[in-house]
Design an enzyme around this catalytic site. Structure first.
Site, short mmCIF file in Angstrom:
data_model
loop_
_atom_site.label_atom_id
_atom_site.label_comp_id
_atom_site.label_asym_id
_atom_site.label_seq_id
_atom_site.Cartn_x
_atom_site.Cartn_y
_atom_site.Cartn_z
N TYR A 73 75.52 5.58 -62.14
CA TYR A 73 76.18 4.42 -62.76
C TYR A 73 77.43 4.04 -61.99
O TYR A 73 77.79 2.87 -61.91
CB TYR A 73 76.52 4.71 -64.22
N PHE A 125 77.25 -27.59 -52.80
CA PHE A 125 75.97 -26.95 -53.14
C PHE A 125 75.89 -26.92 -54.66
O PHE A 125 76.90 -26.79 -55.35
CB PHE A 125 75.83 -25.55 -52.54
N THR A 126 74.65 -27.02 -55.16
CA THR A 126 74.43 -27.21 -56.60
C THR A 126 75.16 -26.18 -57.48
O THR A 126 75.98 -26.55 -58.32
CB THR A 126 72.92 -27.17 -56.90
N ASP A 216 81.62 -20.05 -48.14
CA ASP A 216 80.30 -19.76 -48.67
C ASP A 216 79.51 -19.27 -47.46
O ASP A 216 79.05 -20.06 -46.65
CB ASP A 216 79.67 -21.01 -49.29
N LYS A 259 69.77 -14.70 -48.59
CA LYS A 259 69.49 -15.46 -47.37
C LYS A 259 69.79 -14.59 -46.15
O LYS A 259 68.98 -13.78 -45.76
CB LYS A 259 70.33 -16.75 -47.33
N ARG A 383 65.73 -32.43 -52.49
CA ARG A 383 67.18 -32.30 -52.36
C ARG A 383 67.71 -33.72 -52.22
O ARG A 383 67.99 -34.22 -51.14
CB ARG A 383 67.54 -31.46 -51.12
N PHE A 450 67.36 -30.21 -61.75
CA PHE A 450 66.22 -30.16 -60.83
C PHE A 450 65.31 -28.97 -61.09
O PHE A 450 64.12 -29.02 -60.79
CB PHE A 450 66.71 -30.14 -59.38
N1 F0G Z 1 75.42 -21.30 -51.59
C1 F0G Z 1 74.44 -21.85 -50.86
C2 F0G Z 1 74.78 -22.64 -49.63
C3 F0G Z 1 73.11 -21.70 -51.24
O1 F0G Z 1 72.16 -22.26 -50.52
C4 F0G Z 1 72.83 -20.94 -52.41
C5 F0G Z 1 71.45 -20.79 -52.87
C6 F0G Z 1 73.87 -20.39 -53.14
C7 F0G Z 1 75.15 -20.57 -52.68
C8 F0G Z 1 73.66 -19.59 -54.40
O2 F0G Z 1 73.14 -18.35 -54.13
O3 F0G Z 1 70.87 -18.38 -55.19
O4 F0G Z 1 71.97 -16.25 -54.53
O5 F0G Z 1 72.80 -17.53 -56.46
N2 F0G Z 1 70.52 -21.49 -52.44
C9 F0G Z 1 69.12 -21.38 -52.77
C10 F0G Z 1 68.37 -22.47 -52.05
C11 F0G Z 1 68.81 -21.31 -54.20
O6 F0G Z 1 67.16 -22.56 -52.28
O7 F0G Z 1 68.95 -23.20 -51.26
P1 F0G Z 1 72.13 -17.60 -55.14
#
Ligand code: F0G
Length: 460
Positions: A73, A125-126, A216, A259, A383, A450
């Site tokens: 843990y 980013f979303t 990021d 990624k 996108r 989305f």
């Molecule tokens: N920042 C970027 C530039 C991203 O592309 C993503 C995720 C995140 C942050 C968030 O990271 O998914 O680990 O919580 N991108 C994915 C995509 C979902 O399909 O582009 P996460």
């Protein structure tokens, strides 16, 4: 004859069969999914280019590391390994593991943002913007104008426009800007990189005003590759050394390990500041878990530590980016409008130009992604206007200049033969693009719409 691309720098040890389907079946699948590729089942997809996130094929060494998971843990040895690797390769003093990137974004936004703040970023980013807004900040786009034009060929289209940043600092004052969020690379601009010179300038400007710079770092290895291959003076510098220098211009970073750390799950938040670390380790307990596991199993942290070491291998990243370029070049040669130059993780089709007869309010990129699935069993991602969501104050759609379909290449998963199959499907579709109509949104969730929105097709 020299081959047009580098051969895979790995051989295949395990295979995963993929779906072979008929057009009639695919028409039914996409209708059941409300014409939203996010709602398809993976076993309905022949080639799944929805995302490069968490879809990586891990190496035998990473899998071997999974067996060394220390599932204590607290104080797991895999955390200590990850901490050491992050210190060695990223250069930050503190690391807080999180279950994925948005977990780190949540912690960072909650700690640093006060209502009424402004967070400048090189395009949004979303999830990143959603966390900033949820904590009361207004996101301000400070990317160079050219990033919003899909056809301008620039080596570093992800760069910050320093004049835009300076103007914002003048307007609102540095005390209303908790940090600059710098994405390396910029996903929604097409995977465009930021130059080392620009990172250095952003750091200098921000340090002068006492503003933090948080990266990021999600696709920082791809960014490092573009610096090596495009920026003068870096030709002979290793990816590892470029990465280290990039990170030296930041006060910390959020990371989606799914990624560029080559894992299926995991992320982290990094910083040098002791007080910020203290706050993050208090908060992570509420949302993720102990500061020494942050929502991850020990084995996941081990896989991520090993993935980080593998990610700076030149042969790996050269092959990865070359795959994207190969697919983009095949599409471009057939007259399909793609975002230029090609980025590091995906090929982005300009759906606005592909379907000029479909107005943006009828979701051309969403319609094109659905049509591509029916044509070739290829799952891509919208996108564009759907991903951009609505303005918090007016309730109207955000209308991004880029209305794109993203063909995202998972790491170490598909071969060039798969990419040819994708290209062939896109080309066939392009030849009868007049038959593709727009969509009507029949279900719209309030946040990050989305993911689960549903649509009804309209006649062309
Ligand atoms: N920042 C970027 C530039 C991203 O592309 C993503 C995720 C995140 C942050 C968030 O990271 O998914 O680990 O919580 N991108 C994915 C995509 C979902 O399909 O582009 P996460």
């Amino acid at each position: 004859m020299q081959t047009a691309y580098p051969a895979e720098p790995y051989k295949i040890k395990v295979v995963e069969p993929i779906a072979v389907t008929t057009r009639a079946e695919r028409e039914r699948f996409i209708a059941d999914a409300g014409h939203n590729t996010f709602l398809l089942r993976s076993d309905q997809c022949t080639i799944d280019l929805l995302t490069d996130s968490g879809t990586t094929a891990m190496s035998d060494r990473q899998w071997a590391g999974m067996m060394l998971g220390d599932e204590a843990y607290a104080g797991s040895r895999n955390f200590l390994h990850l901490q050491q690797v992050v210190r060695d390769y990223y250069g930050f003093r503190h690391i807080v593991p999180t279950h994925q990137g948005r977990g780190a974004e949540n912690l960072l936004s909650m700690i640093l943002i006060r209502p009424g703040d402004f967070v400048p970023g090189n395009m949004y980013f979303t999830t990143t913007r959603a966390h900033q807004e949820r904590n009361g900040a207004t996101f301000v786009d400070i990317i160079v104008d050219e990033a919003h034009d899909s056809q301008v060929e620039l080596p570093f289209k992800g760069n910050v426009d320093l004049a835009k940043l300076e103007r914002l600092i003048d307007e609102v004052g540095p005390s209303r800007i908790p940090y600059v969020c710098l994405a390396v690379t910029v996903n929604l601009a097409g995977g465009q990189p930021v130059s080392m010179e620009n990172m250095r300038s952003v750091a200098m400007l921000c340090r002068r005003h006492g503003i933090r710079v948080m990266y990021d770092a999600t696709r920082c290895i791809e960014n490092a590759y573009f610096i090596k291959t495009r920026e003068a003076g870096y030709e002979d510098v290793s990816i590892a050394d470029i990465l280290k220098e990039m990170m030296s211009y930041a006060d910390g970073c959020t990371m989606s390990g799914k990624k560029d750390c080559l894992v299926n799950i995991g992320g982290f938040l990094c910083m040098n500041d002791d007080e910020l670390y203290q706050k993050a380790s208090e908060l992570v307990v509420l949302f993720e878990g102990m500061p020494s596991y942050g929502g991850l199993a020990g084995r996941d942290m081990e896989a991520m530590a090993r993935g980080i070491i593998e990610s700076v291998d030149y042969a790996y990243i050269h092959h990865r980016v070359s795959q994207c370029r190969y697919l983009a070049d095949r599409l471009a040669a057939a007259g399909i409008p793609v975002v230029r130059p090609t980025g590091g993780h995906a090929v982005f089709i300009d759906a606005g130009a592909f379907l000029p007869h479909v107005p943006q309010d009828l979701f051309p990129a969403q319609a094109l992604a659905a049509a591509l699935f029916v044509e070739g069993g290829v799952r891509a991602m919208e996108r564009g206007i759907v991903s951009a969501g609505r303005n918090r104050d007016t309730g109207d759609h955000h209308r991004p200049k880029l209305e794109l379909v993203r063909l995202t290449i998972p790491r170490r998963v598909y071969t060039y033969a798969h990419l040819d199959a994708v290209a062939d499907a896109c080309i066939r579709l392009h030849e009868r693009r007049d038959e593709i109509g727009g969509l009507e949104m029949v279900y719209e969730p309030k946040v990050l719409r989305f993911f689960t929105a549903r649509f009804r097709p309209l006649a062309a």
